[in-house]
Design a protein around this motif. Structure first.
Motif, PDB file in Angstrom:
ATOM      1  N   ALA A   4       0.825  -1.211   0.000  1.00 15.36           N
ATOM      2  CA  ALA A   4       0.000   0.000   0.000  1.00 15.36           C
ATOM      3  C   ALA A   4       0.859   1.259   0.000  1.00 15.36           C
ATOM      4  N   ALA A   5       2.060   1.139   0.560  1.00 16.81           N
ATOM      5  CA  ALA A   5       2.934   2.305   0.640  1.00 16.81           C
ATOM      6  C   ALA A   5       3.659   2.570  -0.674  1.00 16.81           C
ATOM      7  N   THR A   6       3.742   1.576  -1.542  1.00 18.41           N
ATOM      8  CA  THR A   6       4.484   1.729  -2.796  1.00 18.41           C
ATOM      9  C   THR A   6       3.588   1.715  -4.028  1.00 18.41           C
ATOM     10  N   ASP A   7       2.412   1.131  -3.936  1.00 14.77           N
ATOM     11  CA  ASP A   7       1.500   1.038  -5.072  1.00 14.77           C
ATOM     12  C   ASP A   7       0.692   2.336  -5.163  1.00 14.77           C
ATOM     13  N   PRO A   8       0.869   3.112  -6.223  1.00 17.45           N
ATOM     14  CA  PRO A   8       0.159   4.396  -6.312  1.00 17.45           C
ATOM     15  C   PRO A   8      -1.364   4.237  -6.320  1.00 17.45           C
ATOM     16  N   ARG A   9      -1.854   3.143  -6.917  1.00 11.38           N
ATOM     17  CA  ARG A   9      -3.299   2.933  -6.938  1.00 11.38           C
ATOM     18  C   ARG A   9      -3.842   2.743  -5.534  1.00 11.38           C
ATOM     19  N   LEU A  10      -3.121   1.967  -4.724  1.00  8.31           N
ATOM     20  CA  LEU A  10      -3.575   1.738  -3.356  1.00  8.31           C
ATOM     21  C   LEU A  10      -3.446   2.998  -2.508  1.00  8.31           C
ATOM     22  N   LYS A  11      -2.425   3.801  -2.767  1.00  6.39           N
ATOM     23  CA  LYS A  11      -2.281   5.069  -2.056  1.00  6.39           C
ATOM     24  C   LYS A  11      -3.452   5.994  -2.390  1.00  6.39           C
ATOM     25  N   LEU A  12      -3.828   6.015  -3.636  1.00  6.04           N
ATOM     26  CA  LEU A  12      -4.976   6.814  -4.059  1.00  6.04           C
ATOM     27  C   LEU A  12      -6.266   6.295  -3.422  1.00  6.04           C
ATOM     28  N   LEU A  13      -6.397   4.971  -3.379  1.00  3.04           N
ATOM     29  CA  LEU A  13      -7.603   4.374  -2.799  1.00  3.04           C
ATOM     30  C   LEU A  13      -7.725   4.722  -1.321  1.00  3.04           C
ATOM     31  N   ASP A  14      -6.632   4.592  -0.584  1.00  3.47           N
ATOM     32  CA  ASP A  14      -6.667   4.917   0.844  1.00  3.47           C
ATOM     33  C   ASP A  14      -7.069   6.375   1.073  1.00  3.47           C
ATOM     34  N   ALA A  15      -6.571   7.252   0.219  1.00  3.20           N
ATOM     35  CA  ALA A  15      -6.895   8.674   0.360  1.00  3.20           C
ATOM     36  C   ALA A  15      -8.327   8.962  -0.069  1.00  3.20           C
ATOM     37  N   ALA A  16      -8.852   8.167  -0.985  1.00  3.97           N
ATOM     38  CA  ALA A  16     -10.200   8.411  -1.517  1.00  3.97           C
ATOM     39  C   ALA A  16     -11.312   7.952  -0.575  1.00  3.97           C
ATOM     40  N   LEU A  17     -11.076   6.879   0.167  1.00  2.00           N
ATOM     41  CA  LEU A  17     -12.148   6.265   0.956  1.00  2.00           C
ATOM     42  C   LEU A  17     -12.902   7.226   1.878  1.00  2.00           C
ATOM     43  N   PRO A  18     -12.221   8.139   2.597  1.00  2.00           N
ATOM     44  CA  PRO A  18     -12.979   9.053   3.465  1.00  2.00           C
ATOM     45  C   PRO A  18     -13.914   9.991   2.697  1.00  2.00           C
ATOM     46  N   HIS A  19     -13.643  10.199   1.410  1.00  2.00           N
ATOM     47  CA  HIS A  19     -14.446  11.124   0.608  1.00  2.00           C
ATOM     48  C   HIS A  19     -15.638  10.444  -0.063  1.00  2.00           C
ATOM     49  N   VAL A  20     -15.544   9.131  -0.273  1.00  2.00           N
ATOM     50  CA  VAL A  20     -16.579   8.416  -1.021  1.00  2.00           C
ATOM     51  C   VAL A  20     -17.967   8.531  -0.384  1.00  2.00           C
ATOM     52  N   PRO A  21     -18.120   8.381   0.942  1.00  2.00           N
ATOM     53  CA  PRO A  21     -19.467   8.488   1.512  1.00  2.00           C
ATOM     54  C   PRO A  21     -20.145   9.822   1.232  1.00  2.00           C
ATOM     55  N   PHE A  22     -19.379  10.875   0.991  1.00  2.00           N
ATOM     56  CA  PHE A  22     -19.942  12.203   0.771  1.00  2.00           C
ATOM     57  C   PHE A  22     -20.051  12.549  -0.716  1.00  2.00           C
ATOM     58  N   ASP A  23     -19.017  12.194  -1.471  1.00  2.00           N
ATOM     59  CA  ASP A  23     -18.962  12.599  -2.879  1.00  2.00           C
ATOM     60  C   ASP A  23     -19.084  11.436  -3.858  1.00  2.00           C
ATOM     61  N   GLY A  24     -19.173  10.212  -3.351  1.00  2.00           N
ATOM     62  CA  GLY A  24     -19.283   9.056  -4.230  1.00  2.00           C
ATOM     63  C   GLY A  24     -17.969   8.751  -4.933  1.00  2.00           C
ATOM     64  N   TRP A  25     -18.038   7.773  -5.832  1.00  2.00           N
ATOM     65  CA  TRP A  25     -16.857   7.431  -6.634  1.00  2.00           C
ATOM     66  C   TRP A  25     -16.848   8.372  -7.839  1.00  2.00           C
ATOM     67  N   THR A  26     -16.482   9.618  -7.601  1.00  2.00           N
ATOM     68  CA  THR A  26     -16.585  10.664  -8.606  1.00  2.00           C
ATOM     69  C   THR A  26     -15.240  11.335  -8.853  1.00  2.00           C
ATOM     70  N   GLU A  27     -15.251  12.240  -9.815  1.00  2.00           N
ATOM     71  CA  GLU A  27     -14.046  12.989 -10.137  1.00  2.00           C
ATOM     72  C   GLU A  27     -13.628  13.879  -8.963  1.00  2.00           C
ATOM     73  N   VAL A  28     -14.616  14.364  -8.202  1.00  4.85           N
ATOM     74  CA  VAL A  28     -14.310  15.180  -7.022  1.00  4.85           C
ATOM     75  C   VAL A  28     -13.482  14.363  -6.029  1.00  4.85           C
ATOM     76  N   THR A  29     -13.913  13.131  -5.818  1.00  2.84           N
ATOM     77  CA  THR A  29     -13.189  12.234  -4.905  1.00  2.84           C
ATOM     78  C   THR A  29     -11.795  11.928  -5.444  1.00  2.84           C
ATOM     79  N   PHE A  30     -11.713  11.687  -6.743  1.00  2.84           N
ATOM     80  CA  PHE A  30     -10.416  11.330  -7.335  1.00  2.84           C
ATOM     81  C   PHE A  30      -9.422  12.480  -7.208  1.00  2.84           C
ATOM     82  N   LYS A  31      -9.866  13.694  -7.454  1.00  4.52           N
ATOM     83  CA  LYS A  31      -8.967  14.853  -7.339  1.00  4.52           C
ATOM     84  C   LYS A  31      -8.520  15.046  -5.892  1.00  4.52           C
ATOM     85  N   ALA A  32      -9.427  14.824  -4.955  1.00  4.06           N
ATOM     86  CA  ALA A  32      -9.059  14.937  -3.543  1.00  4.06           C
ATOM     87  C   ALA A  32      -8.035  13.870  -3.177  1.00  4.06           C
TER      88      ALA A  32
END
Length: 232
Positions: A4-32
């Motif tokens: 998780a510390a080296t895989d950029p996709r997993l790093k992005l996923l970890d950062a995205a999860l707190p935003h998903v309940p509010f913004d969904g799996w959207t571009e807003v979440t991805f940019k955050a």
């Protein structure tokens, strides 16, 4: 160092999860996720060309991996096979920490353009369960087992999303009923095969079905809907 510390996709996923309940799996979440993960935007777009959609796919597959890890620590020897299947489905749902992540994913994969992704992910989950439980079928049963379990899994997820009972007891009861329904279908198939009259009527269809084979387990990823061209 963890993956998780080296895989950029997993790093992005970890950062995205707190935003998903509010913004969904959207571009807003991805940019955050890009801003908070420290992943270079160019790398982020390279590993997730569809943005948050690819993160939603990664999240689902992460749940499958967690389920398989949990299954390895389970003692299933004393359980009936139908109970092993039910236990695997329950373990898959128990890996979810926040229902809203799944609810948002269900909404995403209900969209026409992403429905094929959703269907493929459900198939992958069911395939992972059958493989973990030792399925060795190589004929049409390979397909019917996964398709049938796909129906059980999908309906259970939808029921679970709306279940507010303590410990999700109503969901597990619902799951048991759905598995029992599948067992009744299997009993009916056995009765048809044992009946001389019905066996004669089914001779033609059974002959055709006997020519259906499971996809090769090699190379990895050879699932329905994919094809690898033969080498010269």
């Amino acid at each position: 160092m963890t993956k998780a510390a080296t895989d950029p996709r997993l790093k992005l996923l970890d950062a995205a999860l707190p935003h998903v309940p509010f913004d969904g799996w959207t571009e807003v979440t991805f940019k955050a996720a890009i801003d908070e993960s420290g992943v270079d935007p160019t790398v982020a777009r390279a590993v997730c060309p569809r943005g948050a959609v690819d993160l939603a796919v990664a999240y689902h597959r992460q749940g499958d991996a967690a389920m398989l890890a949990a299954l390895k620590s389970e003692n299933l020897e004393d359980l009936r096979f139908r109970d092993r299947v039910a236990r695997a489905v329950r373990l898959r749902l128990e890996q979810v920490q926040d229902k809203e992540l799944v609810r948002r994913g269900t909404t995403l994969f209900a969209l026409p353009q992403y429905a094929p992704d959703g269907a493929k992910l459900i198939w992958e989950t069911c395939d992972a369960i059958w493989n973990a439980l030792g399925d060795t079928s190589e004929d049409v049963n390979w397909y019917t087992k996964r398709a049938t379990l796909g129906g059980v899994y999908s309906s259970t997820v939808l029921y679970w999303l709306g279940d507010d009972s303590e410990g999700h007891v109503r969901t597990w009861a619902f799951l048991d009923r759905r598995v029992d329904n599948v067992m009744q279908i299997e009993k009916l198939k056995a009765q048809v095969n044992q009946s001389p009259t019905l066996s004669k009527l089914m001779a033609g269809p059974n002959w055709l079905l006997s020519h259906i084979k499971a996809p090769s387990r090699f190379p990895k990823g050879d699932l329905p809907g994919s094809w690898t061209a033969p080498r010269d």
